[in-house]
Design a protein around this motif. Structure first.
Motif, PDB file in Angstrom:
ATOM      1  N   ASP A 138       0.827  -1.121  -0.433  1.00  0.00           N
ATOM      2  CA  ASP A 138      -0.444  -0.214  -0.006  1.00  0.00           C
ATOM      3  C   ASP A 138       1.104   1.465  -0.011  1.00  0.00           C
ATOM      4  OD1 ASP A 138      -0.736   0.255   3.243  1.00  0.00           O
ATOM      5  OD2 ASP A 138       1.610  -0.671   2.509  1.00  0.00           O
ATOM      6  N   ARG A 139       1.509   1.357   0.636  1.00  0.00           N
ATOM      7  CA  ARG A 139       2.999   2.373   0.783  1.00  0.00           C
ATOM      8  C   ARG A 139       4.400   1.949  -0.467  1.00  0.00           C
ATOM      9  NH1 ARG A 139       4.747   3.273   4.765  1.00  0.00           N
ATOM     10  NH2 ARG A 139       4.631   1.221   6.006  1.00  0.00           N
ATOM     11  N   PHE A 140       4.483   0.800  -1.072  1.00  0.00           N
ATOM     12  CA  PHE A 140       5.852   0.913  -1.393  1.00  0.00           C
ATOM     13  C   PHE A 140       5.968   0.854  -2.976  1.00  0.00           C
ATOM     14  CE2 PHE A 140       9.811   0.535   2.059  1.00  0.00           C
ATOM     15  CZ  PHE A 140       8.971   0.699   3.234  1.00  0.00           C
ATOM     16  N   SER A 141       6.340   0.656  -3.059  1.00  0.00           N
ATOM     17  CA  SER A 141       6.881   0.971  -4.965  1.00  0.00           C
ATOM     18  C   SER A 141       8.416   0.996  -5.195  1.00  0.00           C
ATOM     19  CB  SER A 141       5.746   1.474  -5.525  1.00  0.00           C
ATOM     20  OG  SER A 141       6.808   2.815  -5.832  1.00  0.00           O
ATOM     21  N   ALA A 142       8.522  -0.687  -5.873  1.00  0.00           N
ATOM     22  CA  ALA A 142       9.752  -0.220  -6.321  1.00  0.00           C
ATOM     23  C   ALA A 142       9.734  -0.689  -7.949  1.00  0.00           C
ATOM     24  CB  ALA A 142      11.130  -1.468  -6.189  1.00  0.00           C
ATOM     25  N   GLU A 143      11.026   0.036  -9.188  1.00  0.00           N
ATOM     26  CA  GLU A 143      10.547   0.133 -10.420  1.00  0.00           C
ATOM     27  C   GLU A 143      11.871   0.037 -10.406  1.00  0.00           C
ATOM     28  OE1 GLU A 143       6.681   2.669 -11.049  1.00  0.00           O
ATOM     29  OE2 GLU A 143       8.756   3.498 -11.534  1.00  0.00           O
ATOM     30  N   MET A 144      12.658  -0.508 -11.677  1.00  0.00           N
ATOM     31  CA  MET A 144      13.470  -0.018 -12.629  1.00  0.00           C
ATOM     32  C   MET A 144      12.967   0.181 -13.780  1.00  0.00           C
ATOM     33  SD  MET A 144      15.913  -3.565 -12.517  1.00  0.00           S
ATOM     34  CE  MET A 144      17.514  -2.338 -12.715  1.00  0.00           C
ATOM     35  N   PRO A 145      13.654   1.728 -14.208  1.00  0.00           N
ATOM     36  CA  PRO A 145      13.021   2.500 -15.257  1.00  0.00           C
ATOM     37  C   PRO A 145      14.051   2.310 -16.809  1.00  0.00           C
ATOM     38  CG  PRO A 145      13.086   4.066 -13.836  1.00  0.00           C
ATOM     39  CD  PRO A 145      13.657   2.483 -12.710  1.00  0.00           C
ATOM     40  N   ASP A 146      15.649   1.815 -16.259  1.00  0.00           N
ATOM     41  CA  ASP A 146      16.174   1.137 -17.321  1.00  0.00           C
ATOM     42  C   ASP A 146      16.749   0.479 -16.184  1.00  0.00           C
ATOM     43  OD1 ASP A 146      17.375   4.800 -16.708  1.00  0.00           O
ATOM     44  OD2 ASP A 146      18.689   2.788 -16.095  1.00  0.00           O
ATOM     45  N   ALA A 147      18.354   0.413 -17.397  1.00  0.00           N
ATOM     46  CA  ALA A 147      18.745  -1.239 -16.828  1.00  0.00           C
ATOM     47  C   ALA A 147      20.222  -0.506 -15.465  1.00  0.00           C
ATOM     48  CB  ALA A 147      20.041  -1.834 -18.083  1.00  0.00           C
ATOM     49  N   THR A 148      20.473   0.474 -15.901  1.00  0.00           N
ATOM     50  CA  THR A 148      20.813   1.687 -14.960  1.00  0.00           C
ATOM     51  C   THR A 148      20.538   2.534 -13.571  1.00  0.00           C
ATOM     52  OG1 THR A 148      20.826   3.405 -16.100  1.00  0.00           O
ATOM     53  CG2 THR A 148      22.619   2.156 -17.087  1.00  0.00           C
ATOM     54  N   LEU A 149      19.232   2.203 -13.432  1.00  0.00           N
ATOM     55  CA  LEU A 149      18.751   2.607 -12.030  1.00  0.00           C
ATOM     56  C   LEU A 149      17.662   1.825 -11.717  1.00  0.00           C
ATOM     57  CD1 LEU A 149      18.089   5.435 -10.331  1.00  0.00           C
ATOM     58  CD2 LEU A 149      16.253   5.964 -12.363  1.00  0.00           C
ATOM     59  N   ALA A 150      17.734   1.701 -10.649  1.00  0.00           N
ATOM     60  CA  ALA A 150      16.575   1.246  -9.486  1.00  0.00           C
ATOM     61  C   ALA A 150      15.724   2.655  -9.514  1.00  0.00           C
ATOM     62  CB  ALA A 150      16.969  -0.314  -8.968  1.00  0.00           C
ATOM     63  N   THR A 151      14.610   1.933  -8.257  1.00  0.00           N
ATOM     64  CA  THR A 151      14.220   3.161  -7.816  1.00  0.00           C
ATOM     65  C   THR A 151      12.910   2.214  -6.432  1.00  0.00           C
ATOM     66  OG1 THR A 151      12.246   3.560  -8.763  1.00  0.00           O
ATOM     67  CG2 THR A 151      14.336   4.784  -9.177  1.00  0.00           C
ATOM     68  N   LEU A 152      13.282   2.729  -5.403  1.00  0.00           N
ATOM     69  CA  LEU A 152      12.369   2.555  -3.950  1.00  0.00           C
ATOM     70  C   LEU A 152      11.307   3.747  -3.845  1.00  0.00           C
ATOM     71  CD1 LEU A 152      11.738   0.244  -2.113  1.00  0.00           C
ATOM     72  CD2 LEU A 152      13.415   0.608  -0.877  1.00  0.00           C
ATOM     73  N   LYS A 153      10.513   3.965  -3.848  1.00  0.00           N
ATOM     74  CA  LYS A 153       9.568   4.506  -3.058  1.00  0.00           C
ATOM     75  C   LYS A 153       8.165   4.809  -2.021  1.00  0.00           C
ATOM     76  CE  LYS A 153       9.234   7.572  -7.431  1.00  0.00           C
ATOM     77  NZ  LYS A 153       8.212   8.330  -8.187  1.00  0.00           N
ATOM     78  N   ILE A 154       8.713   5.115  -0.790  1.00  0.00           N
ATOM     79  CA  ILE A 154       7.888   5.155  -0.240  1.00  0.00           C
ATOM     80  C   ILE A 154       6.694   6.550  -0.097  1.00  0.00           C
ATOM     81  CG2 ILE A 154       7.505   4.767   2.391  1.00  0.00           C
ATOM     82  CD1 ILE A 154      10.422   3.960   2.583  1.00  0.00           C
ATOM     83  N   GLN A 155       5.405   5.983  -0.004  1.00  0.00           N
ATOM     84  CA  GLN A 155       4.838   6.932  -0.219  1.00  0.00           C
ATOM     85  C   GLN A 155       3.136   6.876   0.752  1.00  0.00           C
ATOM     86  OE1 GLN A 155       4.448  10.357  -0.319  1.00  0.00           O
ATOM     87  NE2 GLN A 155       1.808  10.781  -0.590  1.00  0.00           N
ATOM     88  N   PRO A 156       2.331   7.279   1.964  1.00  0.00           N
ATOM     89  CA  PRO A 156       4.079   8.300   2.590  1.00  0.00           C
ATOM     90  C   PRO A 156       4.691   6.975   3.756  1.00  0.00           C
ATOM     91  CG  PRO A 156       1.436   7.831   3.726  1.00  0.00           C
ATOM     92  CD  PRO A 156       1.171   6.501   2.306  1.00  0.00           C
ATOM     93  N   SER A 157       5.679   7.912   3.770  1.00  0.00           N
ATOM     94  CA  SER A 157       6.256   7.446   4.990  1.00  0.00           C
ATOM     95  C   SER A 157       5.624   6.966   6.594  1.00  0.00           C
ATOM     96  CB  SER A 157       7.166   7.662   5.110  1.00  0.00           C
ATOM     97  OG  SER A 157       7.470   9.611   5.256  1.00  0.00           O
ATOM     98  N   GLU A 158       6.526   6.063   6.715  1.00  0.00           N
ATOM     99  CA  GLU A 158       5.827   6.486   8.352  1.00  0.00           C
ATOM    100  C   GLU A 158       7.016   6.493   9.123  1.00  0.00           C
ATOM    101  OE1 GLU A 158       3.230   3.297   9.487  1.00  0.00           O
ATOM    102  OE2 GLU A 158       1.585   4.025   7.394  1.00  0.00           O
ATOM    103  N   PRO A 159       7.269   6.394  10.410  1.00  0.00           N
ATOM    104  CA  PRO A 159       8.287   6.502  11.940  1.00  0.00           C
ATOM    105  C   PRO A 159       8.379   4.672  11.980  1.00  0.00           C
ATOM    106  CG  PRO A 159       6.603   7.781  12.315  1.00  0.00           C
ATOM    107  CD  PRO A 159       5.881   7.327  11.301  1.00  0.00           C
ATOM    108  N   ARG A 160       7.811   3.693  11.649  1.00  0.00           N
ATOM    109  CA  ARG A 160       8.174   2.913  11.043  1.00  0.00           C
ATOM    110  C   ARG A 160       8.673   1.914  10.037  1.00  0.00           C
ATOM    111  NH1 ARG A 160       3.304  -1.288   9.849  1.00  0.00           N
ATOM    112  NH2 ARG A 160       1.745   1.147   7.999  1.00  0.00           N
TER     113      ARG A 160
END
Lengths: 113, 113
Positions: free
Chosen positions: B63-85
């Motif tokens: 529900d809050r985390f997503s991970a992607e690889m837009p291309d072979a040289t970049l991976a992203t990890l997003k948290i929305q919304p972030s929580e203290p835990r």
């Protein structure tokens, strides 16, 4: 499912003494075994790995480990530790080199002058 | 000396804010992993990709985390919304093949207030 147990959370040892960090694993399939070291505020660095072949594996910084299939163990040893070996050590298992690692909880090695 | 790079190294944010972490795998490595390290849980897998396709993201709160690889040289990890835990160190690692080693980046230390 795979799991790794590191039997000691902390190991204090005097400089130039030998050390053994214990690791036991469970898996229903053949495994690859790894030891990683983590220095403060840094990433994980591979110390050594067992993929197949000789059960005694030598790694960097004078460390070695022995794979024991019957005891499902992969203990890490060094005959004489240095102050610079103070770090957290993680044992890990995976199905291959490019599948996820399952880590133990880590052993904090503290070398005392 | 090829290395996995991660940005930012440190991130302090307030609860509810979006956080984006980036990883550049070693050139030629086709498998990328995201791990999270906390005192309580130790090191655990969040997600991993091979040839940019997600293979397993069962370790992520969907529900809050997503991970992607837009291309072979970049991976992203997003948290929305972030929580203290979510406060933890997030590591990216990359590997090339089945008998290869996973190489870890230096990590992103996240603190959510």
């Amino acid at each position: 499912a795979q799991s790794v147990t590191q039997l000691d959370s902390q190991v204090p040892v005097f400089e130039e003494a030998p050390v053994e960090l214990r690791c036991n694993y469970s898996s229903s399939v053949s495994v690859y075994l790894f030891w990683y070291v983590q220095y403060p505020n840094q990433g994980l660095q591979l110390l050594l790995k067992y993929l197949s072949g000789s059960t005694l594996v030598k790694g960097i910084n004078g460390f070695e480990a022995e794979f024991n299939k019957s005891q499902t163990s992969f203990h890490l040893r060094k005959p004489s530790v240095h102050i610079s070996d103070t770090a957290e050590y993680f044992c890990a298992v995976s199905n291959s080199g490019n599948t996820p690692l399952v880590f133990g909880k880590g052993t904090r090695l503290s070398v005392i002058a | 000396d090829a290395r996995v790079t991660q940005t930012p190294r440190d991130k302090v944010t307030e609860m509810g804010q979006e956080v984006t972490m980036r990883c550049q795998p070693i050139l030629g490595h086709n498998t990328v992993f995201w791990y999270r390290q906390t005192m309580m849980q130790g090191l655990e897998l969040l997600a991993y990709f091979r040839n940019r396709a997600p293979l397993d993201d069962s370790g992520m709160p969907k529900d809050r985390f997503s991970a992607e690889m837009p291309d072979a040289t970049l991976a992203t990890l997003k948290i929305q919304p972030s929580e203290p835990r979510d406060s933890a160190v997030y590591f990216c690692a990359s590997a090339r093949g089945a008998v290869e080693t996973q190489y870890f980046g230096p990590g992103t230390r996240l603190l959510v207030l």
